[in-house]
Design a protein around this motif. Structure first.
Motif, PDB file in Angstrom:
ATOM      1  N   SER A   2       0.836  -1.180   0.000  1.00  0.00           N
ATOM      2  CA  SER A   2       0.000   0.000   0.000  1.00  0.00           C
ATOM      3  C   SER A   2       0.882   1.245   0.000  1.00  0.00           C
ATOM      4  O   SER A   2       1.884   1.310   0.709  1.00  0.00           O
ATOM      5  N   ALA A   3       0.499   2.235  -0.780  1.00  0.00           N
ATOM      6  CA  ALA A   3       1.292   3.455  -0.870  1.00  0.00           C
ATOM      7  C   ALA A   3       1.405   4.171   0.471  1.00  0.00           C
ATOM      8  O   ALA A   3       2.343   4.920   0.697  1.00  0.00           O
ATOM      9  N   ASP A   4       0.431   3.949   1.362  1.00  0.00           N
ATOM     10  CA  ASP A   4       0.439   4.625   2.655  1.00  0.00           C
ATOM     11  C   ASP A   4       1.301   3.926   3.709  1.00  0.00           C
ATOM     12  O   ASP A   4       1.637   4.520   4.718  1.00  0.00           O
ATOM     13  N   SER A   5       1.631   2.658   3.487  1.00  0.00           N
ATOM     14  CA  SER A   5       2.435   1.926   4.460  1.00  0.00           C
ATOM     15  C   SER A   5       3.896   2.309   4.310  1.00  0.00           C
ATOM     16  O   SER A   5       4.415   2.424   3.207  1.00  0.00           O
ATOM     17  N   ARG A   6       4.557   2.481   5.452  1.00  0.00           N
ATOM     18  CA  ARG A   6       5.979   2.827   5.441  1.00  0.00           C
ATOM     19  C   ARG A   6       6.819   1.686   6.019  1.00  0.00           C
ATOM     20  O   ARG A   6       7.973   1.891   6.387  1.00  0.00           O
ATOM     21  N   LEU A   7       6.249   0.470   6.103  1.00  0.00           N
ATOM     22  CA  LEU A   7       6.963  -0.636   6.742  1.00  0.00           C
ATOM     23  C   LEU A   7       8.293  -0.958   6.074  1.00  0.00           C
ATOM     24  O   LEU A   7       9.279  -1.228   6.770  1.00  0.00           O
ATOM     25  N   ASP A   8       8.349  -0.946   4.756  1.00  0.00           N
ATOM     26  CA  ASP A   8       9.632  -1.240   4.094  1.00  0.00           C
ATOM     27  C   ASP A   8      10.679  -0.191   4.449  1.00  0.00           C
ATOM     28  O   ASP A   8      11.833  -0.523   4.753  1.00  0.00           O
ATOM     29  N   GLU A   9      10.271   1.056   4.445  1.00  0.00           N
ATOM     30  CA  GLU A   9      11.170   2.148   4.829  1.00  0.00           C
ATOM     31  C   GLU A   9      11.595   1.993   6.290  1.00  0.00           C
ATOM     32  O   GLU A   9      12.771   2.141   6.638  1.00  0.00           O
ATOM     33  N   PHE A  10      10.623   1.696   7.171  1.00  0.00           N
ATOM     34  CA  PHE A  10      10.918   1.545   8.592  1.00  0.00           C
ATOM     35  C   PHE A  10      11.811   0.337   8.856  1.00  0.00           C
ATOM     36  O   PHE A  10      12.634   0.366   9.770  1.00  0.00           O
ATOM     37  N   ARG A  11      11.642  -0.714   8.080  1.00  0.00           N
ATOM     38  CA  ARG A  11      12.521  -1.882   8.242  1.00  0.00           C
ATOM     39  C   ARG A  11      13.966  -1.488   7.968  1.00  0.00           C
ATOM     40  O   ARG A  11      14.859  -1.762   8.769  1.00  0.00           O
ATOM     41  N   GLU A  13      15.344   1.501   7.952  1.00  0.00           N
ATOM     42  CA  GLU A  13      15.831   2.475   8.922  1.00  0.00           C
ATOM     43  C   GLU A  13      16.075   1.825  10.284  1.00  0.00           C
ATOM     44  O   GLU A  13      17.085   2.092  10.944  1.00  0.00           O
ATOM     45  N   GLY A  14      15.169   0.947  10.720  1.00  0.00           N
ATOM     46  CA  GLY A  14      15.344   0.263  11.995  1.00  0.00           C
ATOM     47  C   GLY A  14      16.586  -0.607  12.018  1.00  0.00           C
ATOM     48  O   GLY A  14      17.336  -0.626  13.000  1.00  0.00           O
TER      49      GLY A  14
END
Length: 147
Positions: A2-11, A13-14
């Motif tokens: 989903s365009a609104d999910s940032r999980l890949d980015e957060f993964r 960065e985390g």
């Protein structure tokens, strides 16, 4: 996703934050073993399981310390210096009745870092664990995310 999910980015960065935290530990107090790390997304508790369900990313890392006095305390002090110098704010001490186990918490821009370590005492194996938690986002199409 989903365009609104940032999980890949957060993964990403985390995992980078966790790596930076571990790299701030002086090599002289780390055993030769590589840190053990696990990275996973989590759903917010009791919120259902749809693409719009709030979710976050966690990275857990364990570092094996040398068997010498104050190794984990030395590591925790170095981590504190590195994080504070990088703009992280140390959370207020919550205190613990246990004089051996210590937890330091840091926050920045919705991110959370917890460093759990062991004070030197006779017959205690020193260890250090790092938990990095992202800000909330939504699950999106990450079907492998668990609560």
């Amino acid at each position: 996703m989903s365009a609104d999910s940032r999980l890949d980015e957060f993964r990403a960065e985390g995992e980078a934050i966790s790596k930076q935290v571990v790299e701030s530990i002086p090599a002289a107090v780390i055993a030769d073993e590589a840190p053990d790390s696990a990275s996973a997304g989590r759903l917010a508790q009791s919120m259902g399981d749809t693409p719009q369900t709030p979710a976050l990313w966690e990275v857990k890392t364990s570092v094996v310390m040398l068997d010498e006095p104050a190794a984990s305390e030395t590591a925790a002090t170095a981590i504190k210096t590195a994080l504070v110098d990088d703009g992280w704010k140390k959370a207020e001490e919550s205190g613990s009745p246990d004089p051996v186990y210590k937890t330091d918490e840091y926050r920045r821009d919705g991110w959370y870092v917890r460093v759990a370590w062991v004070r030197s005492t006779p017959k205690t194996i020193e260890s250090l664990r790092v938990l990095v938690v992202s800000p909330d986002t939504i699950r999106g199409d990450h079907d492998e995310i668990h609560s």
